[in-house]
Design a protein around this motif. Sequence first.
Motif, mmCIF file in Angstrom:
data_model
loop_
_atom_site.group_PDB
_atom_site.id
_atom_site.type_symbol
_atom_site.label_atom_id
_atom_site.label_comp_id
_atom_site.label_asym_id
_atom_site.label_seq_id
_atom_site.Cartn_x
_atom_site.Cartn_y
_atom_site.Cartn_z
ATOM 1 N N ASN A 16 74.205 60.084 11.870
ATOM 2 C CA ASN A 16 73.771 60.169 13.267
ATOM 3 C C ASN A 16 72.281 59.885 13.396
ATOM 4 O O ASN A 16 71.837 59.200 14.319
ATOM 5 C CB ASN A 16 74.086 61.553 13.834
ATOM 6 C CG ASN A 16 75.574 61.797 13.989
ATOM 7 O OD1 ASN A 16 76.338 60.847 14.173
ATOM 8 N ND2 ASN A 16 75.996 63.037 13.915
ATOM 9 N N GLU A 58 71.718 56.186 12.991
ATOM 10 C CA GLU A 58 72.122 55.401 14.157
ATOM 11 C C GLU A 58 71.082 55.449 15.269
ATOM 12 O O GLU A 58 71.006 54.542 16.099
ATOM 13 C CB GLU A 58 73.475 55.891 14.678
ATOM 14 C CG GLU A 58 74.653 55.514 13.793
ATOM 15 C CD GLU A 58 74.764 54.004 13.595
ATOM 16 O OE1 GLU A 58 74.521 53.254 14.563
ATOM 17 O OE2 GLU A 58 75.069 53.574 12.470
ATOM 18 N N LYS A 73 67.110 49.215 12.153
ATOM 19 C CA LYS A 73 67.940 49.649 11.035
ATOM 20 C C LYS A 73 67.825 48.666 9.871
ATOM 21 O O LYS A 73 67.153 47.635 9.940
ATOM 22 C CB LYS A 73 69.388 49.785 11.488
ATOM 23 C CG LYS A 73 69.572 50.801 12.631
ATOM 24 C CD LYS A 73 71.018 50.883 13.057
ATOM 25 C CE LYS A 73 71.206 51.918 14.153
ATOM 26 N NZ LYS A 73 70.442 51.582 15.393
ATOM 27 N N PHE A 82 76.459 51.831 6.244
ATOM 28 C CA PHE A 82 76.542 52.385 7.595
ATOM 29 C C PHE A 82 77.314 51.478 8.554
ATOM 30 O O PHE A 82 77.549 51.855 9.708
ATOM 31 C CB PHE A 82 75.139 52.660 8.137
ATOM 32 C CG PHE A 82 74.473 53.872 7.500
ATOM 33 C CD1 PHE A 82 74.982 55.144 7.713
ATOM 34 C CD2 PHE A 82 73.346 53.717 6.702
ATOM 35 C CE1 PHE A 82 74.375 56.252 7.146
ATOM 36 C CE2 PHE A 82 72.734 54.823 6.129
ATOM 37 C CZ PHE A 82 73.249 56.102 6.347
#
Length: 367
Positions: free
Chosen positions: A327, A330, A335, A366
């Motif tokens: 989490n 994200e 990223k 991920f």
Amino acid sequence: MEYRQLPHGTAQEKFSALGLGMGGIQNSPDAEIESVVRTAIQNGINFFDLCAGGKNVYEPFGRAIAGQREKVFFQLHFGAVYNEKGEYGWSRDLDVIKETFAWELKALETDYVDFGFLHCVDEDEDFDELINSGIFDYIKKLKEEGKVHHIGFSSHTPSVANRVLDTGVIDMMMFSINPAYDLEQGDELGIGSTSERAALFRRCESMGVGISVMKPFHGGKLLDEKTSPFHTAMTRFQCIQYALDRPGVLAVVPGVRDLKDLNALLGFADAPEAEKDYSVIGEFTPQAAQGNCVYCNHCQPCPAGIDVGLVNKYYDLALAGDHMAANHYEKLAVKADACIGCGHCDRRCPFHTRQSARMKEIAAYFG
């Protein structure tokens, strides 16, 4: 001063990243002990460890925090005791520990302690004895009564520390963290391989267990090239920042002997990043530790805007079982999949980590 939130604590339980250890100050006059604590608080330090000092430390400490108890957080160790001369020792006798705790509360003029620590859980036998003697149950009872707000423990041994964490009641671990220990260049207290120690720190963060750091200077040896196992001197600020960058760490509590020692630490909060940069340890990192990201962000700035250290940290925590890590990942604005493969981070990493390849691995993980 930077403050870090205790994961299992209240909103008010935010600790100064730079704390203070009282071990070593017992030879100073009472007035100086009191002055050290007052000066520390005035400079934003609110986290203290009272282990291994001496019996004469408690009353001056109590006077220094009088009227501001709610602003100060400290650790008491159940097993640290003092003889007739006031000298530090340790015991596993439950009656002696109960007597010591009652005296400590009176001397400190408080009716509770923020952290009740299982003291020196270094061997499996230590943990077994704490269970069998009733000391562990005693601390849990004190927590139920509100006399201990959180349960913690101190250790030097990853395998034993993991046994204590398995109980599920721990909110804080005190552990020795410094480059010498973590890179397998320490003494008999630098127990555990590089990977074992790193896994322990990640487990603490994934469980919401904070870490307070003892021995950040390797007993002062890292501060002198003549005594450092690396034959290169580091600064206090480098050692403190190194420990603060490890997963789970809330506060570093170097010991002080007097006001002079305290003043040598107080510049840390305002010191420029260059004075805290510990990348010099990359020059003497052993082969076993190379290729591992330690989240130092010496590779910054990333041309693509990736916070390389944080991306690596969330990935390692996810692998360690932290369900919140994904989490957190994200929510990052940039990223791992933003990596352009320029190799800037690969060239700058003092630990020879192939970050460009690792970004691909993390992005794939991920999804």
